[in-house]
Design a protein around this motif. Structure first.
Motif, short mmCIF file in Angstrom:
data_model
loop_
_atom_site.label_atom_id
_atom_site.label_comp_id
_atom_site.label_asym_id
_atom_site.label_seq_id
_atom_site.Cartn_x
_atom_site.Cartn_y
_atom_site.Cartn_z
N ASP A 79 5.88 1.89 4.75
CA ASP A 79 6.31 0.96 5.63
C ASP A 79 5.40 0.18 6.33
O ASP A 79 4.39 0.83 7.17
CB ASP A 79 7.08 1.79 6.86
CG ASP A 79 7.68 0.83 7.76
OD1 ASP A 79 7.51 -0.61 7.87
OD2 ASP A 79 8.60 1.38 8.90
N ALA A 80 5.07 -0.92 5.84
CA ALA A 80 3.96 -1.55 6.36
C ALA A 80 4.32 -2.76 7.42
O ALA A 80 3.51 -4.00 7.26
CB ALA A 80 3.16 -2.21 5.20
N ALA A 81 5.37 -2.81 8.09
CA ALA A 81 5.74 -3.86 8.80
C ALA A 81 4.53 -4.32 9.94
O ALA A 81 4.10 -3.34 10.57
CB ALA A 81 7.03 -3.38 9.75
N ALA A 139 4.00 -6.06 -1.31
CA ALA A 139 4.68 -4.76 -1.71
C ALA A 139 3.84 -3.90 -2.71
O ALA A 139 3.68 -2.52 -2.48
CB ALA A 139 5.98 -4.85 -2.67
N ARG A 140 2.99 -4.24 -3.64
CA ARG A 140 2.09 -3.50 -4.44
C ARG A 140 1.02 -3.00 -3.68
O ARG A 140 0.73 -1.67 -3.62
CB ARG A 140 1.46 -4.43 -5.41
CG ARG A 140 0.39 -3.85 -6.19
CD ARG A 140 -0.05 -4.65 -7.31
NE ARG A 140 -1.39 -4.17 -7.85
CZ ARG A 140 -2.68 -4.03 -7.64
NH1 ARG A 140 -2.80 -4.86 -6.54
NH2 ARG A 140 -3.55 -3.50 -8.21
N MET A 141 0.41 -3.66 -2.60
CA MET A 141 -0.71 -3.00 -1.62
C MET A 141 -0.13 -2.22 -0.83
O MET A 141 -0.71 -0.99 -0.42
CB MET A 141 -1.48 -4.21 -1.21
CG MET A 141 -2.33 -4.89 -2.03
SD MET A 141 -3.41 -3.90 -2.95
CE MET A 141 -4.30 -3.34 -1.65
N THR A 142 1.10 -2.34 -0.32
CA THR A 142 1.86 -1.25 0.54
C THR A 142 1.88 0.15 -0.09
O THR A 142 1.76 1.12 0.43
CB THR A 142 3.14 -1.74 1.09
OG1 THR A 142 3.07 -2.96 1.72
CG2 THR A 142 3.96 -0.92 1.85
N ARG A 143 2.30 -0.13 -1.34
CA ARG A 143 2.63 1.22 -2.11
C ARG A 143 1.11 1.99 -2.43
O ARG A 143 0.90 3.13 -2.02
CB ARG A 143 2.98 0.97 -3.28
CG ARG A 143 4.61 0.84 -3.53
CD ARG A 143 5.11 0.81 -4.92
NE ARG A 143 4.66 -0.12 -5.92
CZ ARG A 143 4.64 -1.32 -6.10
NH1 ARG A 143 5.67 -1.89 -5.24
NH2 ARG A 143 4.05 -2.17 -6.94
N ILE A 144 0.27 1.12 -2.71
CA ILE A 144 -1.31 1.77 -2.78
C ILE A 144 -1.72 2.21 -1.54
O ILE A 144 -2.41 3.44 -1.36
CB ILE A 144 -2.32 0.75 -3.41
CG1 ILE A 144 -2.02 0.39 -4.83
CG2 ILE A 144 -3.53 1.37 -3.36
CD1 ILE A 144 -2.47 -0.77 -5.39
N SER A 189 -6.48 -2.52 7.07
CA SER A 189 -5.11 -3.12 7.27
C SER A 189 -4.82 -2.57 9.13
O SER A 189 -4.40 -3.64 9.74
CB SER A 189 -3.97 -3.07 6.61
OG SER A 189 -3.64 -1.90 6.43
N LEU A 190 -4.85 -1.45 9.27
CA LEU A 190 -4.52 -1.15 10.69
C LEU A 190 -5.75 -1.60 11.66
O LEU A 190 -5.36 -1.93 12.82
CB LEU A 190 -4.48 0.43 10.69
CG LEU A 190 -3.27 1.23 10.05
CD1 LEU A 190 -3.70 2.70 9.99
CD2 LEU A 190 -2.08 0.94 10.36
N ILE A 191 -6.72 -1.72 10.93
CA ILE A 191 -8.02 -2.12 11.93
C ILE A 191 -7.65 -3.74 12.14
O ILE A 191 -7.59 -4.13 13.30
CB ILE A 191 -9.26 -1.90 11.37
CG1 ILE A 191 -9.64 -0.44 11.40
CG2 ILE A 191 -10.45 -2.96 12.13
CD1 ILE A 191 -10.85 -0.05 10.52
N GLY A 196 -17.94 -5.39 0.82
CA GLY A 196 -17.33 -4.35 1.65
C GLY A 196 -16.95 -4.89 2.74
O GLY A 196 -16.91 -6.19 3.13
N PHE A 197 -16.37 -3.96 3.60
CA PHE A 197 -15.58 -4.26 5.01
C PHE A 197 -16.38 -3.37 6.19
O PHE A 197 -16.88 -2.01 5.75
CB PHE A 197 -14.23 -3.74 5.19
CG PHE A 197 -13.63 -3.82 6.28
CD1 PHE A 197 -12.90 -4.77 6.72
CD2 PHE A 197 -13.51 -2.80 7.21
CE1 PHE A 197 -12.31 -4.96 7.95
CE2 PHE A 197 -12.94 -2.91 8.46
CZ PHE A 197 -12.36 -3.90 8.88
N SER A 198 -16.75 -4.16 7.13
CA SER A 198 -17.50 -3.41 8.12
C SER A 198 -16.88 -3.92 9.53
O SER A 198 -16.27 -4.76 9.86
CB SER A 198 -19.03 -3.72 8.30
OG SER A 198 -19.21 -4.95 8.38
N ALA A 199 -16.96 -2.62 10.40
CA ALA A 199 -16.47 -2.89 12.03
C ALA A 199 -17.68 -2.31 12.76
O ALA A 199 -18.32 -1.38 12.63
CB ALA A 199 -15.25 -2.09 12.23
N GLN A 200 -17.89 -3.53 14.01
CA GLN A 200 -19.01 -3.09 14.72
C GLN A 200 -18.64 -3.59 16.11
O GLN A 200 -17.83 -4.36 16.41
CB GLN A 200 -20.32 -4.05 14.35
CG GLN A 200 -21.61 -3.92 15.16
CD GLN A 200 -22.51 -4.72 14.66
OE1 GLN A 200 -22.44 -5.57 13.57
NE2 GLN A 200 -23.83 -4.51 15.19
#
Length: 168
Positions: free
Chosen positions: A60-62, A68-73, A112-114, A148-152
């Protein structure tokens, strides 16, 4: 014709500048909290609700930017994080401590949550939650085969979260 093909190839192989965003995050400690550390459980870190991961684990990626594919992964990855957190030791605030070093690819479910601001971020130097973080997402290309992905946290010397997102 050859010039068009060559120019197209140059455009495709040119390294794109990383996409940088300011993200407003939650300023309240999440319920059923999981403290996600880059390695050892110290320093600034991500706080995610086990409920958010449970929801994503059920595919559930509401409200999240996933097809749809990335939601499953990402659902499978979130499920792996939830399982790892079940046996994790709680910290002083009652959050289960989870090391991304041990989580492997499952940690990618957090991106995706970030980006949606569905996490909180603890600043160790400030001893408080911060309202805004800066994220950076690199793009893979032939000139930049790893990204990559980074958060600061603004004002802190290094990113508290770094994940490799692609390899060409």
């Amino acid at each position: 014709m050859l010039a068009i093909v060559f120019n197209t190839m140059l455009a495709v192989t040119a390294a794109a500048a990383p996409a940088t965003s300011a993200v407003q995050v939650q300023t309240v400690m999440p319920a059923r909290c999981i403290a996600v550390y880059q390695g050892s459980p110290e320093g600034s870190h991500l706080l995610v609700s086990a409920d958010s991961l449970d929801t994503l684990a059920r595919s559930d990626a509401a409200g999240l930017p996933l097809d749809a594919r990335m939601t499953r992964i990402m659902g499978l990855r979130a499920k792996a994080l939830v399982e790892q957190a079940k046996t994790a030791k709680p910290d002083a605030q009652g959050c289960r401590q989870l090391s991304l070093t041990e989580a492997g690819d499952a940690g990618l479910a957090l991106i995706s949550l970030i980006e949606a601001g569905r996490v909180a971020v603890w600043s160790d130097p400030r001893h408080a939650l911060v309202p805004v973080i800066r994220t950076e997402q690199g793009a893979c290309s032939l000139d930049a085969p790893v990204a990559g992905f980074s958060a600061q946290i603004v004002g802190e010397p290094k990113a508290f979260l770094v994940l490799m997102t692609c390899v060409v």
